[in-house]
Scaffold this motif. Structure first.
Motif, PDB file in Angstrom:
ATOM      1  N   GLU A 136       2.098  10.284   4.206  1.00  0.00           N
ATOM      2  CA  GLU A 136       2.909  10.617   3.034  1.00  0.00           C
ATOM      3  C   GLU A 136       4.378  10.234   3.208  1.00  0.00           C
ATOM      4  O   GLU A 136       5.037   9.848   2.251  1.00  0.00           O
ATOM      5  CB  GLU A 136       2.768  12.115   2.786  1.00  0.00           C
ATOM      6  CG  GLU A 136       3.039  12.489   1.373  1.00  0.00           C
ATOM      7  CD  GLU A 136       2.664  13.933   1.129  1.00  0.00           C
ATOM      8  OE1 GLU A 136       3.414  14.814   1.564  1.00  0.00           O
ATOM      9  OE2 GLU A 136       1.631  14.153   0.487  1.00  0.00           O
ATOM     10  N   ARG A 137       4.900  10.326   4.417  1.00  0.00           N
ATOM     11  CA  ARG A 137       6.304   9.978   4.650  1.00  0.00           C
ATOM     12  C   ARG A 137       6.568   8.521   4.293  1.00  0.00           C
ATOM     13  O   ARG A 137       7.603   8.188   3.741  1.00  0.00           O
ATOM     14  CB  ARG A 137       6.701  10.246   6.102  1.00  0.00           C
ATOM     15  CG  ARG A 137       6.783  11.733   6.422  1.00  0.00           C
ATOM     16  CD  ARG A 137       7.049  11.935   7.869  1.00  0.00           C
ATOM     17  NE  ARG A 137       5.892  11.384   8.590  1.00  0.00           N
ATOM     18  CZ  ARG A 137       5.765  11.336   9.888  1.00  0.00           C
ATOM     19  NH1 ARG A 137       6.722  11.789  10.648  1.00  0.00           N
ATOM     20  NH2 ARG A 137       4.691  10.847  10.450  1.00  0.00           N
ATOM     21  N   PHE A 138       5.612   7.645   4.611  1.00  0.00           N
ATOM     22  CA  PHE A 138       5.759   6.235   4.264  1.00  0.00           C
ATOM     23  C   PHE A 138       5.850   6.057   2.757  1.00  0.00           C
ATOM     24  O   PHE A 138       6.722   5.368   2.260  1.00  0.00           O
ATOM     25  CB  PHE A 138       4.586   5.407   4.811  1.00  0.00           C
ATOM     26  CG  PHE A 138       4.583   4.005   4.268  1.00  0.00           C
ATOM     27  CD1 PHE A 138       5.418   3.045   4.811  1.00  0.00           C
ATOM     28  CD2 PHE A 138       3.774   3.659   3.199  1.00  0.00           C
ATOM     29  CE1 PHE A 138       5.430   1.748   4.296  1.00  0.00           C
ATOM     30  CE2 PHE A 138       3.776   2.377   2.677  1.00  0.00           C
ATOM     31  CZ  PHE A 138       4.616   1.413   3.239  1.00  0.00           C
ATOM     32  N   TRP A 139       4.923   6.669   2.023  1.00  0.00           N
ATOM     33  CA  TRP A 139       4.903   6.515   0.572  1.00  0.00           C
ATOM     34  C   TRP A 139       6.172   7.077  -0.067  1.00  0.00           C
ATOM     35  O   TRP A 139       6.708   6.488  -1.000  1.00  0.00           O
ATOM     36  CB  TRP A 139       3.659   7.169  -0.027  1.00  0.00           C
ATOM     37  CG  TRP A 139       2.430   6.402   0.338  1.00  0.00           C
ATOM     38  CD1 TRP A 139       1.410   6.822   1.113  1.00  0.00           C
ATOM     39  CD2 TRP A 139       2.125   5.050  -0.026  1.00  0.00           C
ATOM     40  NE1 TRP A 139       0.472   5.820   1.261  1.00  0.00           N
ATOM     41  CE2 TRP A 139       0.889   4.716   0.565  1.00  0.00           C
ATOM     42  CE3 TRP A 139       2.778   4.083  -0.775  1.00  0.00           C
ATOM     43  CZ2 TRP A 139       0.296   3.472   0.416  1.00  0.00           C
ATOM     44  CZ3 TRP A 139       2.180   2.838  -0.931  1.00  0.00           C
ATOM     45  CH2 TRP A 139       0.958   2.551  -0.336  1.00  0.00           C
ATOM     46  N   CYS A 140       6.675   8.208   0.431  1.00  0.00           N
ATOM     47  CA  CYS A 140       7.904   8.794  -0.109  1.00  0.00           C
ATOM     48  C   CYS A 140       9.104   7.885   0.150  1.00  0.00           C
ATOM     49  O   CYS A 140      10.030   7.822  -0.644  1.00  0.00           O
ATOM     50  CB  CYS A 140       8.150  10.178   0.492  1.00  0.00           C
ATOM     51  SG  CYS A 140       7.002  11.415  -0.124  1.00  0.00           S
ATOM     52  N   THR A 141       9.077   7.163   1.264  1.00  0.00           N
ATOM     53  CA  THR A 141      10.168   6.241   1.594  1.00  0.00           C
ATOM     54  C   THR A 141      10.029   4.922   0.832  1.00  0.00           C
ATOM     55  O   THR A 141      11.000   4.369   0.342  1.00  0.00           O
ATOM     56  CB  THR A 141      10.175   5.965   3.113  1.00  0.00           C
ATOM     57  OG1 THR A 141      10.265   7.203   3.797  1.00  0.00           O
ATOM     58  CG2 THR A 141      11.342   5.088   3.504  1.00  0.00           C
ATOM     59  N   TYR A 142       8.803   4.423   0.726  1.00  0.00           N
ATOM     60  CA  TYR A 142       8.547   3.127   0.110  1.00  0.00           C
ATOM     61  C   TYR A 142       8.658   3.150  -1.417  1.00  0.00           C
ATOM     62  O   TYR A 142       9.157   2.213  -2.020  1.00  0.00           O
ATOM     63  CB  TYR A 142       7.155   2.633   0.521  1.00  0.00           C
ATOM     64  CG  TYR A 142       6.758   1.324  -0.091  1.00  0.00           C
ATOM     65  CD1 TYR A 142       7.364   0.135   0.310  1.00  0.00           C
ATOM     66  CD2 TYR A 142       5.792   1.268  -1.091  1.00  0.00           C
ATOM     67  CE1 TYR A 142       7.012  -1.069  -0.269  1.00  0.00           C
ATOM     68  CE2 TYR A 142       5.424   0.070  -1.674  1.00  0.00           C
ATOM     69  CZ  TYR A 142       6.039  -1.099  -1.248  1.00  0.00           C
ATOM     70  OH  TYR A 142       5.690  -2.284  -1.825  1.00  0.00           O
ATOM     71  N   PHE A 143       8.208   4.211  -2.041  1.00  0.00           N
ATOM     72  CA  PHE A 143       8.140   4.304  -3.497  1.00  0.00           C
ATOM     73  C   PHE A 143       9.462   3.935  -4.192  1.00  0.00           C
ATOM     74  O   PHE A 143       9.473   3.111  -5.109  1.00  0.00           O
ATOM     75  CB  PHE A 143       7.675   5.698  -3.920  1.00  0.00           C
ATOM     76  CG  PHE A 143       7.603   5.888  -5.402  1.00  0.00           C
ATOM     77  CD1 PHE A 143       8.571   6.611  -6.072  1.00  0.00           C
ATOM     78  CD2 PHE A 143       6.558   5.336  -6.139  1.00  0.00           C
ATOM     79  CE1 PHE A 143       8.507   6.782  -7.443  1.00  0.00           C
ATOM     80  CE2 PHE A 143       6.488   5.503  -7.513  1.00  0.00           C
ATOM     81  CZ  PHE A 143       7.464   6.229  -8.158  1.00  0.00           C
ATOM     82  N   LEU A 199      11.125   0.557  -7.571  1.00  0.00           N
ATOM     83  CA  LEU A 199      11.610   0.891  -8.903  1.00  0.00           C
ATOM     84  C   LEU A 199      12.769  -0.004  -9.318  1.00  0.00           C
ATOM     85  O   LEU A 199      13.567  -0.432  -8.495  1.00  0.00           O
ATOM     86  CB  LEU A 199      12.054   2.354  -8.947  1.00  0.00           C
ATOM     87  CG  LEU A 199      11.009   3.385  -8.530  1.00  0.00           C
ATOM     88  CD1 LEU A 199      11.620   4.769  -8.531  1.00  0.00           C
ATOM     89  CD2 LEU A 199       9.800   3.320  -9.440  1.00  0.00           C
ATOM     90  N   ASP A 200      12.877  -0.234 -10.625  1.00  0.00           N
ATOM     91  CA  ASP A 200      14.044  -0.907 -11.181  1.00  0.00           C
ATOM     92  C   ASP A 200      14.231  -0.446 -12.617  1.00  0.00           C
ATOM     93  O   ASP A 200      13.403   0.271 -13.170  1.00  0.00           O
ATOM     94  CB  ASP A 200      13.911  -2.432 -11.090  1.00  0.00           C
ATOM     95  CG  ASP A 200      12.781  -2.993 -11.953  1.00  0.00           C
ATOM     96  OD1 ASP A 200      11.994  -2.206 -12.502  1.00  0.00           O
ATOM     97  OD2 ASP A 200      12.694  -4.222 -12.082  1.00  0.00           O
ATOM     98  N   GLY A 201      15.342  -0.790 -13.193  1.00  0.00           N
ATOM     99  CA  GLY A 201      15.616  -0.439 -14.591  1.00  0.00           C
ATOM    100  C   GLY A 201      15.627   1.057 -14.838  1.00  0.00           C
ATOM    101  O   GLY A 201      16.201   1.827 -14.074  1.00  0.00           O
ATOM    102  N   ASN A 202      14.957   1.463 -15.931  1.00  0.00           N
ATOM    103  CA  ASN A 202      14.937   2.873 -16.318  1.00  0.00           C
ATOM    104  C   ASN A 202      14.288   3.767 -15.271  1.00  0.00           C
ATOM    105  O   ASN A 202      14.705   4.900 -15.072  1.00  0.00           O
ATOM    106  CB  ASN A 202      14.207   3.055 -17.653  1.00  0.00           C
ATOM    107  CG  ASN A 202      15.015   2.531 -18.804  1.00  0.00           C
ATOM    108  OD1 ASN A 202      16.213   2.290 -18.674  1.00  0.00           O
ATOM    109  ND2 ASN A 202      14.375   2.345 -19.930  1.00  0.00           N
ATOM    110  N   THR A 203      13.254   3.255 -14.599  1.00  0.00           N
ATOM    111  CA  THR A 203      12.582   4.079 -13.601  1.00  0.00           C
ATOM    112  C   THR A 203      13.489   4.352 -12.413  1.00  0.00           C
ATOM    113  O   THR A 203      13.510   5.463 -11.880  1.00  0.00           O
ATOM    114  CB  THR A 203      11.268   3.428 -13.119  1.00  0.00           C
ATOM    115  OG1 THR A 203      11.545   2.114 -12.641  1.00  0.00           O
ATOM    116  CG2 THR A 203      10.242   3.394 -14.221  1.00  0.00           C
ATOM    117  N   ASP A 204      14.281   3.358 -12.021  1.00  0.00           N
ATOM    118  CA  ASP A 204      15.224   3.551 -10.918  1.00  0.00           C
ATOM    119  C   ASP A 204      16.306   4.547 -11.319  1.00  0.00           C
ATOM    120  O   ASP A 204      16.665   5.437 -10.538  1.00  0.00           O
ATOM    121  CB  ASP A 204      15.851   2.212 -10.528  1.00  0.00           C
ATOM    122  CG  ASP A 204      16.725   2.327  -9.295  1.00  0.00           C
ATOM    123  OD1 ASP A 204      16.313   2.986  -8.325  1.00  0.00           O
ATOM    124  OD2 ASP A 204      17.825   1.742  -9.311  1.00  0.00           O
TER     125      ASP A 204
END
Length: 132
Positions: free
Chosen positions: A8-15, A19-24
């Motif tokens: 889970e630590r990887f996914w929390c760091t990678y996610f 992201l870009d635009g509105n999601t970022d």
């Protein structure tokens, strides 16, 4: 064949890097420590962005964007800008008026009502100056 499983630590760091635009912009408005695990982040992300596909965005999303009780000006400004980005062919006067109308009573509202900004750029400059 072996399967690569990442914790889970990887996914929390990678996610966030995906992201870009509105999601970022949305991700940057999350309060530090408000998400406890990746499953929660995934749920909040999906529930926030799933509704965007259900209706066509129009000027009502700008007009309906109001500062929430306890929300700092910068958070409101960021949320307002995100709502504005989704609206095609927006009018400068509508944007400035809607932002001002959505502000809670306070010093910034008084300043903007005293000498009203005429453009988005002028509004952004005055909000940033106020926040400094």
């Amino acid at each position: 064949m072996t399967s690569l499983t990442l914790d889970e630590r990887f996914w929390c760091t990678y996610f966030p890097t995906t992201l870009d635009g509105n999601t970022d912009m949305w991700f940057k408005t999350l309060r530090p420590g408000s998400i406890s695990n990746f499953a929660q982040l995934k749920y909040i992300f999906l529930t926030n962005f799933m509704q965007l596909h259900k209706y066509k965005v129009d000027s009502h999303s700008i007009i309906g964007c109001k500062q929430k009780e306890g929300e700092i000006v910068w958070e409101y400004f960021t949320r307002f800008i995100n709502a504005r980005l989704d609206v095609p062919r927006h009018d400068e006067g509508l944007i400035v008026g809607a932002f001002t109308w959505g502000l809670l009573p306070g010093p910034l509202l008084q300043k903007l009502m005293g000498k009203k900004p005429l453009t988005r750029d002028e509004l952004k400059e005055r909000v940033e100056r106020y926040l400094r």
